[in-house]
Write an enzyme that holds these catalytic residues in place. Sequence first.
Site, PDB file in Angstrom:
ATOM      1  CG  ASN A  46      -1.767   1.260   1.303  1.00 27.60           C
ATOM      2  OD1 ASN A  46      -2.643   1.436   0.450  1.00 27.60           O
ATOM      3  ND2 ASN A  46      -1.525   2.149   2.241  1.00 27.60           N
ATOM      4  CD  GLU A  47      -1.363   5.873   0.639  1.00 30.96           C
ATOM      5  OE1 GLU A  47      -0.737   6.309   1.621  1.00 30.96           O
ATOM      6  OE2 GLU A  47      -2.453   6.349   0.250  1.00 30.96           O
TER       7      GLU A  47
END
Length: 427
Positions: free
Chosen positions: A156-157
């Site tokens: 994520n990210e």
Amino acid sequence: MIQFPTNFFIGASTAAHQVEGNNIYSDYWLMENLKKSMFAEPSGDAVNHYKLYREDIAMMVDFGLNAYRFSIEWARIEPEEGEFNDEAINHYRDVLLTCKKNNITPLVTLHHFTSPKWLIRLGGWESEQTPDYFARYCAHVMKELGELIPYVCTINEANIAIGITRMMKQNSASAAQVGVNPEMLAHMQAYQAELGEAFGMNPKEIHTFLAPRTEQGMSVIFQAHVAARTAIKQISPDTRIGITMSLHDLQSIPGGEKLAAQELHEEFLQFLPYLQEDDFFGLQNYTREVYGPEGVVPAASEVEKTQMGYEYYPQGLESVIRSVYKHLNKPIIVTENGVATEDDHRRVEFIDQALKGVHACISDGIPVYGYMHWSLLDNFEWQLGYSKHFGLVAVDRSQQLRIPKPSAYHLGKYTKLINSENFEGGL
Ligand code: BGC
């Protein structure tokens, strides 16, 4: 109301640490529970989603949603290096089966900010060993659960440390200019000492995911993605694989064009070589950033801000989708987009505006396959604790009671208006 193509995903996102509770083997649990913690409050029981997932998924069905993005917690699956926990696997198997039974398509994230403590002790997100450890964990999950996972986001990210590194540099530059509040400095020093002791390490050697990163560290993250992708493809060839990134809508006023272009390169374009073999891109957008000749131009005081302090700007999503597609030319799933506010009318309006933008992109032929709103539940917003409300559902944590907001049903209505005529959804 606008309509969406068949198989278009309309759902909500969560992340394990922010909702499950008692993630005791993770680095964040340790940091939150230090006496001199930098967190507003510890995550504790969070919103007890580890126990209440069946009710929470049933609620999504009731809203009319057809997809759920959640994360699997590495520290639960592998609490000690090389020791895999069956109970945790069985738990996530049941989450996936519950989705299946309810016709909710799951999108699984394998790393959402938190890591097992042992990984940090072995060098964390600056160590060249980390891609191998990550790929081994991903392989284990996919071997056990892959047939139930149609879409997976590795990390994520993955680009978030770019912004964190810059912010830390700016903070230390302004601290050098104006000096640091002595109380704050004393707190920071005590925190660092306690942190070092808790990990049994020199604090300078502690490299959690949400921390300033060297260039080498950035490449460790993207190599971890590539290593995981290779492992997953071998074990579960039918699972579609992507990564997620946090992207601002980058705009400029005259004189700021070059800085905005530089920012796009740093935030996104420099990582494209790592993404070429991916099946889709997980796009996350919350607001815009406007560049002038001297850098970011702060939003005027009269402009509406979210609880997070940045500009309320749902229009940003459409521009970011267009920009990503132009540069990457791959299917896109909006894996996060949302707003922290007490005013649920503004959330409803945010959703309408954001989805209008998504729809315009689809009408122009951009393959956007879904929109996952952040977040299903009001939850643990990292260092800021439980005070920021991104949820479609409020939670009374004293009784872990769910209180759906009108925005939840509003988002769900979009799935009922899916247009089966002119689009072949799915990847
Ligand atoms: C993260 C979430 C976070 C959300 C709202 C994203 O950057 O993936 O974990 O809660 O933004 O700040």
